[in-house]
Motif scaffolding. Structure first.
Motif, PDB file in Angstrom:
ATOM      1  N   ASP A   6       0.840  -1.212   0.000  1.00 44.25           N
ATOM      2  CA  ASP A   6       0.000   0.000   0.000  1.00 44.25           C
ATOM      3  C   ASP A   6       0.870   1.256   0.000  1.00 44.25           C
ATOM      4  OD1 ASP A   6      -2.303  -1.499   0.005  1.00 44.25           O
ATOM      5  OD2 ASP A   6      -2.584  -1.390   2.177  1.00 44.25           O
ATOM      6  N   GLU A   7       1.937   1.227   0.798  1.00 44.32           N
ATOM      7  CA  GLU A   7       2.825   2.388   0.870  1.00 44.32           C
ATOM      8  C   GLU A   7       3.557   2.593  -0.454  1.00 44.32           C
ATOM      9  OE1 GLU A   7       4.562   5.608   3.219  1.00 44.32           O
ATOM     10  OE2 GLU A   7       2.686   4.497   3.017  1.00 44.32           O
ATOM     11  N   ASN A  10       1.163   4.272  -2.738  1.00 49.72           N
ATOM     12  CA  ASN A  10       1.047   5.697  -2.406  1.00 49.72           C
ATOM     13  C   ASN A  10       2.264   6.473  -2.908  1.00 49.72           C
ATOM     14  OD1 ASN A  10      -1.410   5.432  -1.100  1.00 49.72           O
ATOM     15  ND2 ASN A  10      -0.490   5.124   0.916  1.00 49.72           N
ATOM     16  N   LYS A  13       2.116   7.069  -6.585  1.00 55.84           N
ATOM     17  CA  LYS A  13       1.226   8.196  -6.895  1.00 55.84           C
ATOM     18  C   LYS A  13       1.927   9.523  -6.660  1.00 55.84           C
ATOM     19  CE  LYS A  13      -2.989   5.652  -5.653  1.00 55.84           C
ATOM     20  NZ  LYS A  13      -4.114   5.562  -4.660  1.00 55.84           N
ATOM     21  N   THR A  55       0.719  12.265   3.116  1.00 57.19           N
ATOM     22  CA  THR A  55       0.022  11.135   2.487  1.00 57.19           C
ATOM     23  C   THR A  55       0.786   9.824   2.672  1.00 57.19           C
ATOM     24  OG1 THR A  55       1.102  11.424   0.338  1.00 57.19           O
ATOM     25  CG2 THR A  55      -0.875  12.719   0.746  1.00 57.19           C
TER      26      THR A  55
END
Length: 356
Positions: A6-7, A10, A13, A55
């Motif tokens: 997940d990191e 992120n 992105k 984020t």
């Protein structure tokens, strides 16, 4: 494993949005007249870049995005708005120079063939850089190992002093390693020579020599262009050029301290305790005092030998760094989080290799 993936998503992105934002600056902002109009055009990008560490949840990514994106990239964008970095012709070069702690070396065009002496010098420089990286990596890995052993077996004796020493050592060499890796990647992508990021800080003969010519030269150049030179020009009509250097030095260290205070905020989401700021204020005051002492000493022909001045300089910087510079990161548990992330990353890589 899911948390790491997940990191990474992120972070992907973030990389995409940073690249897109800087592409906008390259194609749109660069065509706007420099000064206030161009600065207004890059303000939305500065706002976007400032929010990115919020984020992310990884200490490692939060720390380096706060340092390289929130601080250095935004400073470079302000300089870009003032007309600097206009000479970068390629989009990839522009993105890398703004987002990374690098600067492409400006070559003098020379039609003469390179002499054997020049070629040999270049080879020696490359060897020294490689050797410095190996030494830094070795000391960093030893400090990590000692930290883990200390926390597991003898941390009940006097944790705070030893933790500060080991963590300061780890950060001091770790930053140089990470910057070197970024430079290597940038050189691979652009195929261009880069200016050095550090210049053997352990050989500093004075505080001024350490901060202006040896430690973190990429941030130093930005601070010099954006803070030191304008402040010195502002005070020169009032104090004269000789004395105007002192408010310029102090302002530079205060701004550097405030920007460093952002890092514990992004990492720990806590209010600043201003220990990092005091580290830079103390060093800035000492540099201003040192400037005057060296001027008086040079008039009398007196000079401290490097055998004495170097350990005094490095010792002072390390002592104040151990005391103040990394205290806030330790308070918010960043030292523990970092070690856990290294372990989690190793486990993740092993897991992916087994699957492959």
């Amino acid at each position: 494993m899911d948390a790491i993936e997940d990191e990474l998503r992120n972070f992907t992105k973030v990389v995409f949005i940073v690249s897109l934002s800087l592409t906008y600056c390259y194609f749109i902002s660069s065509r706007i007249p420099k000064g206030k109009p161009r600065l207004l055009s890059v303000l939305p990008v500065i706002y976007i870049l400032t929010s990115f560490p919020l984020t992310l949840s990884s200490f490692f990514l939060q720390f380096y995005s706060a340092l390289c994106i929130v601080w250095l990239a935004n400073f470079k964008l302000v300089l870009f708005a003032l007309g600097k970095h206009d000479n970068i012709s390629a989009l990839l070069d522009f993105i890398l120079v703004i987002a990374f702690p690098i600067k492409i070396k400006a070559f003098q065009h020379n039609t003469n063939k390179e002499s054997p002496t020049t070629s040999n010098t270049g080879s020696k420089c490359a060897f020294k850089l490689g050797l410095a990286f190996v030494i830094n990596a070795f000391i960093w890995s030893i400090s990590v190992l000692l930290y883990v052993l200390y926390k597991e077996h003898i941390s009940s004796m006097n944790p705070i002093v030893v933790v500060h020493i080991l963590y300061s050592t780890r950060m001091h060499f770790g930053i140089q390693i990470q910057f070197a890796l970024v430079a290597a990647l940038s050189k691979l992508l652009t195929g261009k020579e880069l200016e050095p990021q550090f210049n053997n800080p352990h050989l500093s003969t004075s505080l001024g020599n350490f901060w202006s010519k040896r430690w973190n030269l990429m941030i130093n150049k930005s601070l010099k262009s954006l803070i030191h030179e304008p402040i010195r020009s502002l005070f020169t009509p009032v104090l004269g050029r000789r004395w105007a250097i002192h408010p310029a030095i102090l302002a530079t260290f205060v701004v550097s301290g405030l920007m460093h205070e952002l890092i514990p905020f992004y990492v720990g989401r806590t209010r600043p305790t201003w220990e990092v700021l005091w580290f830079f204020i103390i060093n800035g005051l000492c540099v201003t005092i040192e400037v005057e002492i060296k001027k008086k000493a040079s008039k009398s022909g007196w000079k401290l030998h490097p055998i004495i001045s170097t350990p005094l300089t490095v010792g002072f910087v390390m002592a104040t760094a151990i005391w103040l510079c990394y205290a806030e990161l330790i308070h918010c548990g960043a030292d523990v989080r970092e070690i856990k992330e290294y372990g989690a990353l190793v486990d993740y890589v092993k897991h992916r290799l087994r699957i492959a």
